[in-house]
Design a protein around this motif. Structure first.
Motif, mmCIF file in Angstrom:
data_model
loop_
_atom_site.group_PDB
_atom_site.id
_atom_site.type_symbol
_atom_site.label_atom_id
_atom_site.label_comp_id
_atom_site.label_asym_id
_atom_site.label_seq_id
_atom_site.Cartn_x
_atom_site.Cartn_y
_atom_site.Cartn_z
ATOM 1 N N ARG A 59 0.821 -1.215 0.000
ATOM 2 C CA ARG A 59 0.000 0.000 0.000
ATOM 3 C C ARG A 59 0.856 1.265 0.000
ATOM 4 O O ARG A 59 0.511 2.260 -0.640
ATOM 5 C CB ARG A 59 -0.937 -0.003 1.212
ATOM 6 N N TRP A 60 1.988 1.256 0.748
ATOM 7 C CA TRP A 60 2.712 2.491 1.017
ATOM 8 C C TRP A 60 4.131 2.538 0.475
ATOM 9 O O TRP A 60 4.828 3.535 0.688
ATOM 10 C CB TRP A 60 2.757 2.726 2.524
ATOM 11 N N ALA A 61 4.588 1.514 -0.227
ATOM 12 C CA ALA A 61 5.982 1.486 -0.673
ATOM 13 C C ALA A 61 6.349 2.769 -1.410
ATOM 14 O O ALA A 61 5.672 3.173 -2.362
ATOM 15 C CB ALA A 61 6.211 0.279 -1.578
ATOM 16 N N GLY A 62 7.415 3.418 -0.956
ATOM 17 C CA GLY A 62 7.906 4.627 -1.608
ATOM 18 C C GLY A 62 7.296 5.920 -1.122
ATOM 19 O O GLY A 62 7.758 6.998 -1.511
ATOM 20 N N VAL A 63 6.261 5.861 -0.291
ATOM 21 C CA VAL A 63 5.627 7.082 0.220
ATOM 22 C C VAL A 63 6.346 7.511 1.497
ATOM 23 O O VAL A 63 6.375 6.756 2.474
ATOM 24 C CB VAL A 63 4.135 6.854 0.529
ATOM 25 N N PRO A 64 6.942 8.709 1.530
ATOM 26 C CA PRO A 64 7.603 9.137 2.760
ATOM 27 C C PRO A 64 6.595 9.599 3.821
ATOM 28 O O PRO A 64 5.613 10.272 3.504
ATOM 29 C CB PRO A 64 8.476 10.313 2.301
ATOM 30 N N PHE A 65 6.841 9.200 5.050
ATOM 31 C CA PHE A 65 6.105 9.686 6.206
ATOM 32 C C PHE A 65 7.064 10.581 6.993
ATOM 33 O O PHE A 65 8.077 10.099 7.513
ATOM 34 C CB PHE A 65 5.632 8.530 7.084
ATOM 35 N N TYR A 66 6.771 11.856 7.036
ATOM 36 C CA TYR A 66 7.623 12.806 7.747
ATOM 37 C C TYR A 66 7.033 13.071 9.133
ATOM 38 O O TYR A 66 5.870 13.471 9.250
ATOM 39 C CB TYR A 66 7.730 14.119 6.975
ATOM 40 N N LEU A 67 7.849 12.863 10.153
ATOM 41 C CA LEU A 67 7.417 13.087 11.528
ATOM 42 C C LEU A 67 8.221 14.235 12.109
ATOM 43 O O LEU A 67 9.454 14.304 11.909
ATOM 44 C CB LEU A 67 7.624 11.826 12.378
ATOM 45 N N ARG A 68 7.545 15.131 12.824
ATOM 46 C CA ARG A 68 8.232 16.298 13.389
ATOM 47 C C ARG A 68 7.615 16.654 14.736
ATOM 48 O O ARG A 68 6.395 16.706 14.879
ATOM 49 C CB ARG A 68 8.110 17.482 12.426
ATOM 50 N N THR A 69 8.475 16.889 15.718
ATOM 51 C CA THR A 69 7.999 17.326 17.028
ATOM 52 C C THR A 69 9.078 18.162 17.682
ATOM 53 O O THR A 69 10.268 18.005 17.383
ATOM 54 C CB THR A 69 7.640 16.122 17.917
ATOM 55 N N GLY A 70 8.670 19.058 18.563
ATOM 56 C CA GLY A 70 9.665 19.882 19.238
ATOM 57 C C GLY A 70 9.051 20.816 20.258
ATOM 58 O O GLY A 70 7.834 21.053 20.271
ATOM 59 N N LYS A 71 9.925 21.348 21.093
ATOM 60 C CA LYS A 71 9.541 22.333 22.092
ATOM 61 C C LYS A 71 10.047 23.710 21.674
ATOM 62 O O LYS A 71 10.990 23.836 20.909
ATOM 63 C CB LYS A 71 10.110 21.954 23.463
ATOM 64 N N ARG A 72 9.383 24.745 22.222
ATOM 65 C CA ARG A 72 9.714 26.138 21.913
ATOM 66 C C ARG A 72 9.660 26.408 20.411
ATOM 67 O O ARG A 72 10.521 27.095 19.856
ATOM 68 C CB ARG A 72 11.100 26.490 22.465
ATOM 69 N N LEU A 73 8.625 25.879 19.759
ATOM 70 C CA LEU A 73 8.437 26.135 18.337
ATOM 71 C C LEU A 73 7.494 27.318 18.142
ATOM 72 O O LEU A 73 6.958 27.882 19.093
ATOM 73 C CB LEU A 73 7.908 24.880 17.638
ATOM 74 N N GLN A 74 7.296 27.688 16.905
ATOM 75 C CA GLN A 74 6.568 28.922 16.583
ATOM 76 C C GLN A 74 5.114 28.884 17.025
ATOM 77 O O GLN A 74 4.564 29.892 17.455
ATOM 78 C CB GLN A 74 6.650 29.164 15.075
ATOM 79 N N GLU A 75 4.480 27.731 16.898
ATOM 80 C CA GLU A 75 3.073 27.590 17.267
ATOM 81 C C GLU A 75 2.870 26.319 18.078
ATOM 82 O O GLU A 75 3.657 25.378 17.992
ATOM 83 C CB GLU A 75 2.185 27.509 16.020
ATOM 84 N N ARG A 76 1.790 26.317 18.844
ATOM 85 C CA ARG A 76 1.335 25.075 19.463
ATOM 86 C C ARG A 76 0.334 24.443 18.506
ATOM 87 O O ARG A 76 -0.742 24.985 18.257
ATOM 88 C CB ARG A 76 0.658 25.351 20.807
ATOM 89 N N SER A 77 0.697 23.345 17.931
ATOM 90 C CA SER A 77 -0.197 22.700 16.968
ATOM 91 C C SER A 77 0.140 21.221 16.876
ATOM 92 O O SER A 77 1.259 20.801 17.142
ATOM 93 C CB SER A 77 -0.081 23.346 15.578
ATOM 94 N N ALA A 78 -0.866 20.457 16.501
ATOM 95 C CA ALA A 78 -0.673 19.040 16.208
ATOM 96 C C ALA A 78 -1.585 18.718 15.039
ATOM 97 O O ALA A 78 -2.802 18.943 15.113
ATOM 98 C CB ALA A 78 -1.009 18.174 17.417
#
Length: 492
Positions: free
Chosen positions: A331-350
């Motif tokens: 189903r997903w071969a070759g599709v990148p999944f980008y994950l990002r998390t952090g503190k003190r970033l520009q916005e609070r969002s998920a």
């Protein structure tokens, strides 16, 4: 919906921030909604001795500051507070568990043994095993007992296995609730409904139509008084190993045969086992670590991570992480999944962003601008909702297109039926529903994927890249996506 069976909920760490800010308000709001049985009791515990009245006064003060509780009616408070007792308990003092047993049994051990008994461990993970073993030695683990474990569960696979095996010797697997509050969020529930309750998306939910998937959990806060814990943990262990990987599983999993717990968790496990390993140089190439420096959040100056109280001098702990993952299946071969998390970033969002492929040939002379003309955004915080971005013609006699969106705002659509994630998950624990909780083999599979990343960083002496507080993290995070001709979607 009917109330659960009579219960005793024993809340360890009841004086801590999680209990005061989330758990006790969640129980009150479900009581206000009429979902708790009259025979439901809450036994709060803490290491510091205090009277029941002193503890209730602390709760009452915190409730008055809670956004959703707002005005506290006397009869509501009387009903809820009458459920609560307080017992000082020290994990290293067996006598305190004898006192807890007396409060639980309340003169009738036979009657209380038939009630649902929930031990909620809102304490540091190092106390999980000692508490469970003391409860067992004191004879407080009944056939109807359940235990709720807050993350993180271990620092690596070996420690997670030790915790699970020792607790598993006391509680059966179907009595262990490994909680991840992100799975209780309304938008995550609606992601499941969106995928498996509508035929519209299923034909598109695959590599042929989806270019990439982005999962972002961004915080504006720093370590927020948790430096001693966070400096040993970091963003990978604190957020990716549980929250972000669980979200990835829900997006990528195959349709389960039912909504029952094991059917759903079987499919999530397959995704975790299909993640392409990130080891050695591949781990270094496909991850970006960062650590915040002094900057400003909403116009107010903040110190850098290494200047936070309780952080070790010259700490190399990451407060930001971006990575590129792949699910190696048909189903997903070759599709990148980008994950990002952090503190003190520009916005609070998920949010989760599903970017669809561009049209193969455009007949319109238009510029789409940044991002893709078609994308699905599932927003988890600060407001929960789903937005579908499309291209539409602008009014006039010329064929000009511009992006528009179809927006479902859950706070507006379901204004009178909002629940916090902990409200939903606590009720699931009381009702014995395991669907939204991690199974042991899921936990192990997640650590099996995470451990080689940590090993690669340690072997290479990889130091986190600095970023200014109030930005979106190190520039290398954008470069990570740039190699795939992609970019972070920061405007939903």
């Amino acid at each position: 919906m009917s109330a659960p069976d009579p219960f005793d909920l024993i809340l360890f760490g009841a004086t801590g921030d999680l209990a005061m800010r989330k758990l006790l308000p969640a129980l009150f709001l479900r009581d206000r909604a009429g979902q708790l049985p009259a025979e439901g009791r809450i036994i709060a515990t803490g290491r510091t001795p205090q009277s029941r009245d002193e503890f209730l006064e602390r709760i009452h003060t915190r409730f008055s500051e809670h956004r959703r509780i707002a005005k506290l009616e006397p009869e509501e408070w009387q009903r809820f507070s009458s459920r609560i007792d307080f017992v000082p308990v020290d994990a290293e003092d067996p006598d305190s568990f004898v006192a807890l047993g007396k409060t639980l049994n309340n003169g009738s051990p036979t009657a209380t043994a038939k009630r649902t008994r929930v031990f909620y461990l809102a304490v540091a993970p190092g106390h999980f095993v000692p508490l469970c073993e003391q409860l067992n030695q004191a004879g407080l683990v009944t056939p109807n007992a359940r235990v709720v474990l807050e993350k993180p569960l271990g620092q690596n696979l070996a420690s997670a296995q030790e915790i699970s095996e020792r607790i598993g010797a006391i509680f059966a697997e179907d009595a262990i609730y490994r909680i991840d509050h992100y799975l209780g969020k309304e938008a995550v529930q609606n992601l499941i409904a969106l995928r498996f309750g509508n035929m519209l998306f299923e034909p598109l939910w695959r590599r042929d139509w989806i270019k990439d998937v982005q999962i972002t959990v961004a915080e504006q806060i720093g370590v927020d008084g948790r430096a001693a814990f966070y400096d040993r943990t970091g963003a990978l262990r604190d957020m990716v190993q549980n929250h972000l990987l669980q979200l990835l599983c829900i997006i990528a999993m195959e349709p389960p045969t039912s909504i029952e717990a094991d059917a759903v968790r079987d499919e999530k496990l397959k995704v975790l086992r299909a993640l392409r390993p990130l080891e050695g140089q591949q781990a270094l190439r496909h991850t970006v670590r960062g650590q915040y420096r002094a900057g400003a959040i909403e116009g107010k100056p903040v110190v850098g991570y290494q200047d936070e109280e309780g952080v070790a001098p010259s700490s190399q702990t990451e407060t930001f992480l971006a990575l590129r993952a792949e699910v190696a299946n048909w189903r997903w071969a070759g599709v990148p999944f980008y994950l990002r998390t952090g503190k003190r970033l520009q916005e609070r969002s998920a949010e989760i962003v599903i970017n669809f492929h561009d049209v193969p040939h455009s007949i319109f002379h238009v510029t789409y601008g940044a991002g893709h003309p078609n994308r699905l955004v599932i927003r988890l915080q600060p407001d929960e909702g789903v937005r579908l971005h499309l291209m539409a013609k602008t009014p006039g006699d010329r064929m000009r297109l511009r992006p528009v969106s179809l927006n479902l705002d859950f706070s507006e659509t379901f204004r009178d039926a909002q629940e916090d994630a902990y409200e939903r998950l606590l009720m699931d624990v009381l009702r014995g529903r395991l669907t939204l909780f991690m199974r042991r083999d899921e936990l192990y599979a997640a650590w099996q994927w995470i451990d080689p990343i940590i090993a690669a960083w340690e072997e290479a002496g990889d130091a986190p890249k600095p970023y200014t507080a109030g930005t979106w993290g190190p520039a290398a995070s954008s470069a990570l996506l740039g190699r795939d001709d992609a970019s972070w979607q920061e405007e939903s």
